[in-house]
Design an enzyme around this catalytic site. Structure first.
Site, PDB file in Angstrom:
ATOM      1  N   HIS A   1      37.729  38.628  37.180  1.00 41.32           N
ATOM      2  CA  HIS A   1      37.538  37.201  37.488  1.00 41.32           C
ATOM      3  C   HIS A   1      36.368  36.970  38.450  1.00 41.32           C
ATOM      4  CE1 HIS A   1      41.364  35.847  35.612  1.00 41.32           C
ATOM      5  NE2 HIS A   1      41.768  37.056  35.940  1.00 41.32           N
TER       6      HIS A   1
ATOM      7  N   ASN B   1      46.454  31.637  34.248  1.00 44.78           N
ATOM      8  CA  ASN B   1      45.405  31.770  33.234  1.00 44.78           C
ATOM      9  C   ASN B   1      45.488  30.624  32.243  1.00 44.78           C
ATOM     10  OD1 ASN B   1      44.199  34.130  34.130  1.00 44.78           O
ATOM     11  ND2 ASN B   1      45.326  35.472  32.756  1.00 44.78           N
TER      12      ASN B   1
ATOM     13  N   TYR C   1      46.662  41.546  45.358  1.00 42.69           N
ATOM     14  CA  TYR C   1      45.671  40.529  45.740  1.00 42.69           C
ATOM     15  C   TYR C   1      45.279  40.626  47.217  1.00 42.69           C
ATOM     16  CZ  TYR C   1      46.118  38.521  41.108  1.00 42.69           C
ATOM     17  OH  TYR C   1      46.095  38.344  39.762  1.00 42.69           O
TER      18      TYR C   1
HETATM   19 FE1  HDE Z   1      44.899  39.049  38.549  1.00 43.23          FE
HETATM   20  N1  HDE Z   1      43.720  39.883  39.970  1.00 43.23           N
HETATM   21  N2  HDE Z   1      45.936  40.786  38.381  1.00 43.23           N
HETATM   22  N3  HDE Z   1      46.034  38.290  37.004  1.00 43.23           N
HETATM   23  N4  HDE Z   1      43.906  37.335  38.639  1.00 43.23           N
HETATM   24  C1  HDE Z   1      42.715  39.268  40.599  1.00 43.23           C
HETATM   25  O1  HDE Z   1      42.371  39.353  42.912  1.00 43.23           O
HETATM   26  C2  HDE Z   1      45.860  41.828  39.248  1.00 43.23           C
HETATM   27  C3  HDE Z   1      47.057  38.902  36.371  1.00 43.23           C
HETATM   28  C4  HDE Z   1      44.171  36.176  37.979  1.00 43.23           C
HETATM   29  O2  HDE Z   1      39.882  32.808  41.230  1.00 43.23           O
HETATM   30  C5  HDE Z   1      42.158  40.079  41.734  1.00 43.23           C
HETATM   31  O3  HDE Z   1      41.223  38.219  44.477  1.00 43.23           O
HETATM   32  C6  HDE Z   1      46.836  42.826  38.923  1.00 43.23           C
HETATM   33  C7  HDE Z   1      47.816  37.981  35.581  1.00 43.23           C
HETATM   34  C8  HDE Z   1      43.219  35.155  38.349  1.00 43.23           C
HETATM   35  O4  HDE Z   1      39.922  34.243  42.875  1.00 43.23           O
HETATM   36  C9  HDE Z   1      43.025  41.342  41.728  1.00 43.23           C
HETATM   37  C10 HDE Z   1      47.499  42.356  37.829  1.00 43.23           C
HETATM   38  C11 HDE Z   1      47.199  36.770  35.774  1.00 43.23           C
HETATM   39  C12 HDE Z   1      42.373  35.763  39.279  1.00 43.23           C
HETATM   40  C13 HDE Z   1      43.975  41.055  40.587  1.00 43.23           C
HETATM   41  C14 HDE Z   1      46.929  41.071  37.491  1.00 43.23           C
HETATM   42  C15 HDE Z   1      46.089  36.988  36.654  1.00 43.23           C
HETATM   43  C16 HDE Z   1      42.836  37.119  39.441  1.00 43.23           C
HETATM   44  C17 HDE Z   1      40.684  40.297  41.698  1.00 43.23           C
HETATM   45  C18 HDE Z   1      48.617  43.036  37.052  1.00 43.23           C
HETATM   46  C19 HDE Z   1      47.570  35.421  35.129  1.00 43.23           C
HETATM   47  C20 HDE Z   1      41.180  35.144  39.953  1.00 43.23           C
HETATM   48  C21 HDE Z   1      40.120  39.524  42.862  1.00 43.23           C
HETATM   49  C22 HDE Z   1      49.702  43.477  37.828  1.00 43.23           C
HETATM   50  C23 HDE Z   1      48.893  34.965  35.478  1.00 43.23           C
HETATM   51  C24 HDE Z   1      41.565  34.454  41.219  1.00 43.23           C
HETATM   52  C25 HDE Z   1      41.251  38.943  43.521  1.00 43.23           C
HETATM   53  C26 HDE Z   1      40.358  33.781  41.827  1.00 43.23           C
HETATM   54  C27 HDE Z   1      42.248  38.036  40.318  1.00 43.23           C
HETATM   55  C28 HDE Z   1      44.944  41.912  40.279  1.00 43.23           C
HETATM   56  C29 HDE Z   1      47.356  40.319  36.374  1.00 43.23           C
HETATM   57  C30 HDE Z   1      45.211  35.910  37.025  1.00 43.23           C
HETATM   58  C31 HDE Z   1      42.293  42.656  41.574  1.00 43.23           C
HETATM   59  C32 HDE Z   1      47.028  44.139  39.655  1.00 43.23           C
HETATM   60  C33 HDE Z   1      49.064  38.276  34.756  1.00 43.23           C
HETATM   61  C34 HDE Z   1      43.155  33.739  37.832  1.00 43.23           C
HETATM   62  O5  HDE Z   1      43.715  41.480  42.921  1.00 43.23           O
END
Ligand code: HDE
Length: 708
Positions: A88, A161, A375
């Site tokens: 993202h 999402n 996060y």
């Molecule tokens: Fe994320 N995800 N994610 N994700 N995600 C990040 O956090 C992660 C997941 C989503 O505009 C990171 O600050 C793991 C689902 C959005 O700043 C990180 C898992 C959904 C954004 C991270 C998921 C999301 C992130 C990268 C599985 C939809 C952007 C930078 C366990 C419900 C937020 C950060 C923004 C961002 C980890 C799965 C949505 C790496 C480990 C499911 C919208 O922490």
């Protein structure tokens, strides 16, 4: 500021709007730096006399190490970048407010969801998943949809999402998925897309991804703009009311602007011609006062009904069909203010699904559970330490005090000697707050847990295809065709034959044989005549998956290209401009060069841009006012290409004046989306309706004959 001072005394949106400006805006004001009328200084406040020349040993001599002004400036510059988000990374955001509807107390005790008089400040960040910070906006990808609510009871982050399901069921698979979808390690190609071997290798080996991949191959993954995407919380969450009663919920955000998509050829072209297409659109709409709005709805499942579905509520690869559980609207949010500084606000905002407030709680969804760790951890390396909550964009609007101290980038000067508890030196402050029906301390929902410590997935997570099929079957015929085309396109880029075959024969064939056969035929892959794993879902078709279910009522903020040359009919121009104003649409007069043209009344008509620089892909519809200028248009390749491209991309086109010659010259087959008339006023209502529906899907077959 407390709840009371944030409440409206006079019912009325204007008053509420003004009050909304208060909380977060005032807080951000305290951090804003405006250099108007100010002297240029060093970071230590020393006024700078010369910002053009470094200090030298003679005008042609070497630069001196003692030049503290040069060193400070260059050192700061050297460290201007911070690590981008691992996923993202490419995103854009805006401020706004959330307002609850009345009557939600039965679901939750969270103040911002139950008091309809409060406008809670929010910050929303939209993003793509795969590409780096500088990648194009219109790539095929899921969009992130993250909201930070600055509530009076603490910050609440809803990090969702624009697809309701995810690619993996357990957080332990997330790094594998991300490594597979990211650019390949040896070439760092492709940027922003999933059409490559490692992605398809992984998803064809991990069938739990089938449903989310289907969303990624659908039109949802190439939205026309960010104002017209839906949002989903994906996981099942809990809401808890003042009596302590909990319900399961799934979150939905539905845009008032309706849903609209790009066509694939257009998406690819925009990625080259205007990679900032989505961020520009959002910024421009908000600057123009066309504030996008979404309704927040929840699907509610009572605790005792947790096991009544033929899928597991904790499985993030499943949706609850709205035929089984309708969406209950509980509030709305509006985005009404652009950021002042992209880095300080959009880049530094730090979301975390673990930021919750009393009245809301998690479930045991294993994907959500891993996110609760990830996060905050990622912010440590991105934002350089554990004090990122003190950055203006992340800071709560309600008071916050505890005994956490020091660390990198500490910006608070904590008073008092006792940074521990219990203490008698500072009268034991700050103190705990007992949970209460209102404004109490946070208390986790007391869920009964009884199980073995085990590394295993529940049997109830084992069906991977029935919801992918449900989604595919629920799409309109043109949307199904786009899904087929997307699989063919993506798999055509996969070099390894065995990966293509596995995806078609072992994944698609289990979703829908017809889909597999259509894709297989185009890739030269044999498809079995029967599938092995055809468990069906209780609901076979759901009404709210097709984007056709979300046609907006108005055409506010749509963009119309008005093509003109010298001698253009001024009466039609005046009628178009009047209509555009009334409908709140953007109508751009596009000329052959940036110079004004002479209209039919020999007066100058100003240009809003030249046709070559403002291509049809940037507009929702086209008006050719030049019918009477047929001879000129016939010689103008730019205008002709403009019209053909708009036709190919299924946009409504109005031909004014003597259109027939033009249509013949362009060899266009007329259809319901090509309106011809002498007077614009005669067709304006029909035109509006076409724009509302956005594309002329019935034209797709004829459009294929137009070269890309
Ligand atoms: Fe994320 N995800 N994610 N994700 N995600 C990040 O956090 C992660 C997941 C989503 O505009 C990171 O600050 C793991 C689902 C959005 O700043 C990180 C898992 C959904 C954004 C991270 C998921 C999301 C992130 C990268 C599985 C939809 C952007 C930078 C366990 C419900 C937020 C950060 C923004 C961002 C980890 C799965 C949505 C790496 C480990 C499911 C919208 O922490």
């Amino acid at each position: 500021m407390d709840n009371k001072s944030n409440k409206s005394e006079v019912a009325g949106t204007d008053t509420l709007d003004k009050q909304n400006q208060s909380a977060k805006t005032q807080q951000l004001d305290a951090f804003r730096s405006d250099a108007t009328d100010q002297a240029l200084t060093t970071n230590q406040g020393v006024k700078i006399a010369d910002n053009q020349n470094s200090l030298r040993a003679g005008v042609r001599g070497s630069t001196l190490l003692e030049d503290f002004i040069l060193r400070e400036k260059i050192t700061h510059f050297d460290h201007e970048r911070i690590p981008e988000r691992i996923v993202h990374a490419r995103g854009v955001g805006a401020h706004g407010y959330f307002q609850a509807y009345a009557g939600n107390e039965k679901y939750t005790k969270a103040g911002f969801l139950t008091d309809p008089d409060i406008q809670t400040p929010i910050f929303v960040r939209f993003s793509t998943v795969q590409g780096p910070r500088g990648s194009a906006d219109t790539v095929r990808d899921i969009r992130g949809f993250a909201i930070k609510f600055y509530t009076q009871e603490g910050n609440y982050d809803l990090v969702g999402n624009n697809a309701p399901v995810f690619f993996v069921q357990d957080g332990i698979k997330f790094p594998d998925f991300v490594h597979a979808v990211k650019p390949e390690p040896h070439t760092e190609v492709p940027t922003g897309g999933s059409a490559h071997d490692t992605f398809w290798d992984f998803v064809s080996l991990v069938p739990e991804s089938a449903h989310a991949v289907m969303w990624a191959m659908s039109d949802r993954a190439i939205p026309r703009n960010l104002r017209s995407i839906q949002g989903f919380g994906v996981h099942t969450f809990r809401l808890i009311n003042a009596e302590g009663k909990a319900i399961f919920v799934k979150y939905h955000w539905t845009p008032k602007q309706g849903l609209s998509q790009l066509v694939w050829d257009e998406a690819q072209k925009i990625a080259g011609k205007d990679p900032d297409f989505h961020r520009r659109d959002l910024y421009d709409a908000i600057e123009a006062g066309n504030y996008p709005e979404w309704e927040l709805g929840i699907q509610i499942v009572q605790e005792q009904d947790e096991m009544k579905f033929d899928f597991d509520l904790l499985d993030p690869t499943k949706i609850i069909p709205e035929e089984l559980v309708p969406v209950t609207p509980i509030g709305k949010f509006v985005l009404n203010r652009n950021v002042d500084n992209f880095f300080a606000e959009i880049e530094q905002v730090a979301f975390c699904p673990g930021h919750i407030v009393p009245g809301i709680d998690f479930t045991n969804d294993p994907l959500l559970q891993a996110r609760l760790f990830s996060y905050t951890d990622t912010q440590l390396s991105r934002l350089g330490g554990p004090n990122f909550h003190q950055l203006p964009i992340n800071k709560p609007v309600c008071p916050f005090h505890n005994n956490q101290r020091d660390a990198m980038h500490q910006t608070t000067i904590h008073k008092g000697q006792a940074s521990y508890q219990p203490n008698s030196i500072d009268n034991n402050w700050p103190v705990e707050t007992a949970p209460a029906a209102k404004n109490g301390g946070f208390e986790s929902y007391q869920e009964r847990i009884d199980g073995k410590k085990i590394r295993a997935r529940s049997e109830s997570f084992s069906d991977h295809f029935s919801h992918a099929r449900l989604y595919y079957k629920s799409l309109a015929p043109h949307e199904q065709k786009h899904v087929v085309d997307a699989y063919i396109f993506e798999l055509s880029k996969v070099q390894r034959k065995h990966i293509r075959e596995r995806e078609v024969q072992e994944v698609l064939a289990n979703i829908d044989l017809d889909l597999a056969q259509q894709v297989g035929k185009n890739l030269g892959i044999e498809v079995p005549n029967s599938a092995q794993n055809m468990k069906s879902s209780t609901v076979e078709k759901s009404a709210k998956f097709t984007m056709e279910a979300f046609i907006p009522e108005d055409i506010k903020a749509r963009k119309i290209a008005v093509l003109v040359h010298d001698k253009v009919n001024q009466e039609n121009i005046a009628a178009i401009q009047q209509w555009a104003k009334a409908e709140n649409v953007v109508a751009h007069i596009l000329t052959p060069t940036p110079a004004p043209v002479l209209n039919s009344k020999q007066a100058k008509l100003d240009s809003n841009g030249m046709q070559k620089a403002e291509p049809s892909i940037a507009y929702d519809a086209v008006i050719v006012v030049d019918g009477d200028n047929y001879e000129v248009v016939k010689q103008d390749g730019v205008t002709k290409h403009y019209i053909l491209e708009a036709y190919k991309h299924l946009k409504p086109i109005v031909f004014l004046g003597d259109k027939q010659k033009l249509l013949d010259a362009l060899q266009l087959v007329t259809d319901e989306g090509t309106l011809s008339t002498d007077s614009f006023a005669a067709i304006q209502d029909k035109f509006k309706d076409l724009i509302r529906h956005h594309r002329i899907w019935a034209r797709e077959k004829n459009a294929e004959a137009i070269p890309a």
